[in-house]
Design a protein around this motif. Sequence first.
Motif, PDB file in Angstrom:
ATOM      1  N   SER A 191       0.828  -1.210   0.000  1.00 30.26           N
ATOM      2  CA  SER A 191       0.000   0.000   0.000  1.00 30.26           C
ATOM      3  C   SER A 191       0.860   1.257   0.000  1.00 30.26           C
ATOM      4  O   SER A 191       2.066   1.219   0.268  1.00 30.26           O
ATOM      5  N   GLU A 192       0.233   2.391  -0.274  1.00 28.17           N
ATOM      6  CA  GLU A 192       0.935   3.669  -0.357  1.00 28.17           C
ATOM      7  C   GLU A 192       0.109   4.778   0.282  1.00 28.17           C
ATOM      8  O   GLU A 192      -1.069   4.595   0.597  1.00 28.17           O
ATOM      9  N   GLY A 193       0.740   5.942   0.472  1.00 24.85           N
ATOM     10  CA  GLY A 193       0.053   7.175   0.850  1.00 24.85           C
ATOM     11  C   GLY A 193      -0.697   7.082   2.157  1.00 24.85           C
ATOM     12  O   GLY A 193      -0.255   6.473   3.129  1.00 24.85           O
ATOM     13  N   ASP A 194      -1.889   7.688   2.171  1.00 21.74           N
ATOM     14  CA  ASP A 194      -2.689   7.760   3.400  1.00 21.74           C
ATOM     15  C   ASP A 194      -3.092   6.378   3.894  1.00 21.74           C
ATOM     16  O   ASP A 194      -3.148   6.130   5.099  1.00 21.74           O
ATOM     17  N   GLN A 195      -3.397   5.470   2.959  1.00 21.81           N
ATOM     18  CA  GLN A 195      -3.789   4.126   3.377  1.00 21.81           C
ATOM     19  C   GLN A 195      -2.634   3.445   4.105  1.00 21.81           C
ATOM     20  O   GLN A 195      -2.830   2.819   5.152  1.00 21.81           O
ATOM     21  N   TRP A 196      -1.399   3.557   3.556  1.00 23.17           N
ATOM     22  CA  TRP A 196      -0.240   2.942   4.207  1.00 23.17           C
ATOM     23  C   TRP A 196      -0.015   3.552   5.582  1.00 23.17           C
ATOM     24  O   TRP A 196       0.249   2.834   6.548  1.00 23.17           O
ATOM     25  N   ARG A 197      -0.120   4.883   5.694  1.00 21.99           N
ATOM     26  CA  ARG A 197       0.104   5.545   6.991  1.00 21.99           C
ATOM     27  C   ARG A 197      -0.928   5.096   8.023  1.00 21.99           C
ATOM     28  O   ARG A 197      -0.609   4.876   9.195  1.00 21.99           O
ATOM     29  N   LYS A 198      -2.173   4.934   7.583  1.00 23.74           N
ATOM     30  CA  LYS A 198      -3.208   4.465   8.491  1.00 23.74           C
ATOM     31  C   LYS A 198      -2.921   3.045   8.946  1.00 23.74           C
ATOM     32  O   LYS A 198      -3.029   2.715  10.136  1.00 23.74           O
ATOM     33  N   GLN A 199      -2.524   2.184   8.004  1.00 24.27           N
ATOM     34  CA  GLN A 199      -2.203   0.794   8.355  1.00 24.27           C
ATOM     35  C   GLN A 199      -1.013   0.739   9.309  1.00 24.27           C
ATOM     36  O   GLN A 199      -0.997  -0.037  10.260  1.00 24.27           O
TER      37      GLN A 199
END
Length: 461
Positions: free
Chosen positions: A103-111
């Motif tokens: 994953s990347e971006g906001d989704q990766w940061r949330k994960q």
Amino acid sequence: MTVTNAPTARAAGRGPRKAPPGPPRTRTVKLLRQLMGDRLALMQEAADEYGDEVRLAVGPKTLYFFNHPDYAKYVLTDNSENYHKGIGLHQAKRALGDGLLTSEGDQWRKQRRVIQPVFQAKRIARQADVVADEAATMVARLRTKAGTGPVNITGEMTSLTLGVLGRTLLDEDLGGHGGIGHAFEAVQDQAMFEMLSLGAVPTWLPLPRQLRFRKARAHLEEVVRELTVARERRPTVDGEDVLSRLIESVREERDPRVGEQRMRDELITLLLAGHETTASTLSWAFHLVGGDPEVRERLHEEAVRVLGDRLPVYEDLNQLTYTSMVVEESIRLYPPVWMLSRIAQGPDEIGGYRIPSGADVVICPYTMHRHPEFWDAPEKFDPERFRPDRPTDRPRYAYIPFGAGPRFCVGNNLGMMEAAFVLAMVMRELRLEPVPDRPVVPEAMLSLRVRGGLHMNVERA
């Protein structure tokens, strides 16, 4: 942003050069063969022949390969926002889903925010007893196989690491879910196939590999469903394990099916990456120690002196100094994360060379860890390199076995503790001897593993 302290930074007043040197197009067929076969040789030969900045035209792709600590620091940390996950990993989503690895971006940061607390040092310290207990069970199993002929050490390490991950991350015993190890093997093979083929082969084709993958993926998804239902019925006391945190996080999803899929992807990715890297690290450590009787004797002496006849505890890590040195040298020679690929989101300049938007940029810890500018006798197995009191002016990014920057491996502390405990406990009681005439060949997959598994003879110490 430009690397100004890199070894080949452009001279003042000169514009960036178009592209780094590299093999001519006439070698494309050879490069493709190596990409499908010996990927490590491809990267090492490129670095040896062309230096720290290399252009590799591989079929429809052109790779910008940078092999210097300054470049690694720039791509992975200083300007990491411009470099997202690269070649192959987008295609690997078809096998791995959209977990933390892809994953990347906001989704990766949330994960990452959901997962990170599970790997905090204090929580890992509290899991030391679990790691020691699982290791003791594995050592007891190896004792029964002493003198019986070659043992698949990689298989033993895989069972061990899955057991550790189940109890430390999920607060669950994965032993009751048969076939997980084989299922992960099929998923990893498919992910690598997707990466190498760049997703050009339709998933609906009934190829044997893809049929195995579909069966394996379905099995792993069923395991995740069973674990989730069991956890909903039996919550943990603190709710701080990965499974509990993921269940809680997906409650925010408007579509329950999306939340369920996200949780499945995340758990499959974590379990695959977590057990595979540590199992590979331990396999390589046992292989290297098996070829060096002096190192083996020092490990045995330290384990007996520090541990006696008891199980290790977290505080023992500070006393298992030589054991930790052996682990660090093992992952220098055979880093679990052997290659880091990125895609440039915008145009850039590295080492005086123009990097176009959309370019595939590669950092290779395997070759960096063997760079003669930063390592004496780089091919030699020498744990003394990592002696705590040994002075060194080696750049920080010359050694990146777990990656670097924002995407630094989240589970490195657990993996290092597990590797040190297991190595010490095995060396205290057993000798693992090489099997004559059985070559040990590295295989660069998602992690750097032993092709076909490491087989060794087990003897009492």
